[in-house]
Scaffold this motif. Structure first.
Motif, mmCIF file in Angstrom:
data_model
loop_
_atom_site.group_PDB
_atom_site.id
_atom_site.type_symbol
_atom_site.label_atom_id
_atom_site.label_comp_id
_atom_site.label_asym_id
_atom_site.label_seq_id
_atom_site.Cartn_x
_atom_site.Cartn_y
_atom_site.Cartn_z
ATOM 1 N N PHE A 91 -4.926 3.322 9.884
ATOM 2 C CA PHE A 91 -3.826 2.435 10.278
ATOM 3 C C PHE A 91 -4.064 1.010 9.811
ATOM 4 C CE2 PHE A 91 -3.684 5.960 13.285
ATOM 5 C CZ PHE A 91 -2.386 6.375 13.092
ATOM 6 N N VAL A 92 -5.303 0.563 9.890
ATOM 7 C CA VAL A 92 -5.609 -0.798 9.453
ATOM 8 C C VAL A 92 -5.411 -0.926 7.948
ATOM 9 C CG1 VAL A 92 -7.433 -2.528 9.256
ATOM 10 C CG2 VAL A 92 -7.120 -1.285 11.397
ATOM 11 N N LEU A 93 -5.816 0.098 7.204
ATOM 12 C CA LEU A 93 -5.618 0.059 5.751
ATOM 13 C C LEU A 93 -4.133 -0.015 5.411
ATOM 14 C CD1 LEU A 93 -8.338 2.613 4.625
ATOM 15 C CD2 LEU A 93 -8.353 0.134 4.265
ATOM 16 N N ALA A 94 -3.315 0.739 6.112
ATOM 17 C CA ALA A 94 -1.867 0.678 5.875
ATOM 18 C C ALA A 94 -1.297 -0.666 6.328
ATOM 19 C CB ALA A 94 -1.171 1.825 6.604
ATOM 20 N N ALA A 95 -1.790 -1.180 7.446
ATOM 21 C CA ALA A 95 -1.294 -2.448 7.972
ATOM 22 C C ALA A 95 -1.641 -3.625 7.065
ATOM 23 C CB ALA A 95 -1.840 -2.693 9.376
ATOM 24 N N ALA A 96 -2.642 -3.473 6.225
ATOM 25 C CA ALA A 96 -3.009 -4.551 5.303
ATOM 26 C C ALA A 96 -1.804 -4.968 4.453
ATOM 27 C CB ALA A 96 -4.177 -4.137 4.416
ATOM 28 N N TRP A 97 -0.950 -4.003 4.112
ATOM 29 C CA TRP A 97 0.242 -4.333 3.314
ATOM 30 C C TRP A 97 1.238 -5.146 4.129
ATOM 31 C CZ3 TRP A 97 -2.962 -0.931 1.293
ATOM 32 C CH2 TRP A 97 -3.034 -0.853 -0.088
ATOM 33 N N MET A 98 1.227 -4.965 5.424
ATOM 34 C CA MET A 98 2.132 -5.719 6.281
ATOM 35 C C MET A 98 1.622 -7.151 6.487
ATOM 36 S SD MET A 98 3.253 -4.641 10.092
ATOM 37 C CE MET A 98 4.942 -4.871 10.544
ATOM 38 N N PHE A 99 0.327 -7.290 6.710
ATOM 39 C CA PHE A 99 -0.243 -8.600 7.013
ATOM 40 C C PHE A 99 -0.578 -9.415 5.768
ATOM 41 C CE2 PHE A 99 -0.723 -6.402 10.990
ATOM 42 C CZ PHE A 99 -0.421 -7.390 11.907
ATOM 43 N N CYS A 100 -0.778 -8.745 4.671
ATOM 44 C CA CYS A 100 -1.079 -9.415 3.397
ATOM 45 C C CYS A 100 -0.162 -8.804 2.342
ATOM 46 C CB CYS A 100 -2.557 -9.215 3.056
ATOM 47 S SG CYS A 100 -3.089 -10.104 1.595
ATOM 48 N N PRO A 101 1.127 -9.124 2.413
ATOM 49 C CA PRO A 101 2.113 -8.416 1.587
ATOM 50 C C PRO A 101 2.053 -8.809 0.113
ATOM 51 C CG PRO A 101 3.160 -10.229 2.727
ATOM 52 C CD PRO A 101 1.740 -10.170 3.233
ATOM 53 N N GLU A 102 2.421 -7.832 -0.710
ATOM 54 C CA GLU A 102 2.597 -8.128 -2.130
ATOM 55 C C GLU A 102 3.904 -8.909 -2.269
ATOM 56 O OE1 GLU A 102 0.975 -4.778 -4.913
ATOM 57 O OE2 GLU A 102 2.152 -3.868 -3.295
ATOM 58 N N THR A 103 3.917 -9.842 -3.196
ATOM 59 C CA THR A 103 5.105 -10.660 -3.420
ATOM 60 C C THR A 103 5.481 -10.624 -4.888
ATOM 61 O OG1 THR A 103 3.689 -12.615 -3.611
ATOM 62 C CG2 THR A 103 4.701 -12.201 -1.463
ATOM 63 N N ILE A 104 6.696 -11.029 -5.138
ATOM 64 C CA ILE A 104 7.209 -11.097 -6.502
ATOM 65 C C ILE A 104 7.999 -12.402 -6.630
ATOM 66 C CG2 ILE A 104 9.286 -9.780 -5.893
ATOM 67 C CD1 ILE A 104 9.113 -8.535 -8.729
ATOM 68 N N LYS B 175 7.617 -7.940 -2.101
ATOM 69 C CA LYS B 175 7.813 -6.957 -3.167
ATOM 70 C C LYS B 175 8.420 -5.656 -2.649
ATOM 71 C CE LYS B 175 5.393 -4.661 -6.927
ATOM 72 N NZ LYS B 175 4.094 -4.483 -7.588
ATOM 73 N N ASP B 176 7.980 -5.188 -1.488
ATOM 74 C CA ASP B 176 8.480 -3.893 -1.007
ATOM 75 C C ASP B 176 9.913 -3.953 -0.490
ATOM 76 O OD1 ASP B 176 7.948 -5.234 1.385
ATOM 77 O OD2 ASP B 176 7.106 -3.471 2.366
ATOM 78 N N ARG B 177 10.462 -5.151 -0.332
ATOM 79 C CA ARG B 177 11.842 -5.301 0.118
ATOM 80 C C ARG B 177 12.750 -5.834 -0.991
ATOM 81 N NH1 ARG B 177 12.314 -5.125 5.585
ATOM 82 N NH2 ARG B 177 14.155 -6.439 5.580
ATOM 83 N N PHE B 178 12.169 -6.130 -2.145
ATOM 84 C CA PHE B 178 12.904 -6.780 -3.228
ATOM 85 C C PHE B 178 13.746 -5.779 -4.013
ATOM 86 C CE2 PHE B 178 13.256 -8.060 -7.678
ATOM 87 C CZ PHE B 178 13.900 -9.274 -7.536
ATOM 88 N N HIS B 179 15.013 -6.105 -4.136
ATOM 89 C CA HIS B 179 15.943 -5.370 -5.004
ATOM 90 C C HIS B 179 16.740 -6.434 -5.746
ATOM 91 C CE1 HIS B 179 14.976 -1.614 -3.016
ATOM 92 N NE2 HIS B 179 15.087 -2.267 -1.868
ATOM 93 N N ARG B 180 16.591 -6.448 -7.042
ATOM 94 C CA ARG B 180 17.221 -7.479 -7.872
ATOM 95 C C ARG B 180 18.709 -7.617 -7.577
ATOM 96 N NH1 ARG B 180 15.305 -9.298 -13.137
ATOM 97 N NH2 ARG B 180 13.703 -7.789 -12.677
#
Length: 167
Positions: A43-56, A65-70
């Motif tokens: 769960f912590v490994l998955a939560a890392a994407w929530m707390f330290c999100p990828e950006t674009i 990034k995970d919510r981005f739709h051009r």
């Protein structure tokens, strides 16, 4: 709507954790112990994407990034004009109730009552991560909990260039 600058310095331990600690008859156990005993690494490994999100970066803005739709972002630019802060705020808006649709939030664990604390923690992490990642931008993180309960705890962010970057 109530809104706060993220700050999670006085936190209350979640009800489920307090109950777990009491069941173990060891009030010295901390949240790290819970993660270790209950197999929390996944769960912590998955939560890392929530707390330290990828950006674009797109059109001079920063987006999750995970919510981005051009096409969606382009639609917001059409509707809001060149108000980059509002476009970012809307596009990066995360409603925690929607994040946990498959988790019962009205059970004895009081998880729904814990979500505002999670929102503040998430906002504080985003503030630090995004500020480090984009030192040439001023990062503003908004955390809110709708008083009428319509959206529940939400987190968003927007950016603007710092004065030193625009010189």
């Amino acid at each position: 709507m109530s809104s706060v600058k993220p700050s999670w310095s006085e936190r209350e331990l979640p009800a489920f954790f307090k109950r777990w600690r009491t069941e173990w008859k060891d009030e010295t156990l901390g949240p790290g112990s819970y993660l270790d005993f209950e197999g929390g690494l996944r769960f912590v490994l998955a939560a890392a994407w929530m707390f330290c999100p990828e950006t674009i970066e797109y059109r001079g803005c920063v987006f999750l990034k995970d919510r981005f739709h051009r096409s969606t972002v382009d639609g917001w630019f059409s509707e809001l004009g060149d108000d980059r802060k509002r476009v970012e705020s809307v596009a990066n808006h995360v409603e925690l109730w929607d994040t946990f649709l498959n988790t019962p939030l009205a059970d004895g664990d009081q998880l729904g009552e814990e979500l505002p604390q999670l929102a503040v923690a998430l906002g504080e992490c985003w503030q630090g991560v995004l500020s480090a990642r984009y030192p040439d931008r001023e990062i503003t993180v908004g955390v809110s909990d709708e008083e009428d309960g319509s959206y529940g705890p939400t987190v968003t962010f927007w950016t603007s260039s710092t004065e030193s970057a625009s010189r």
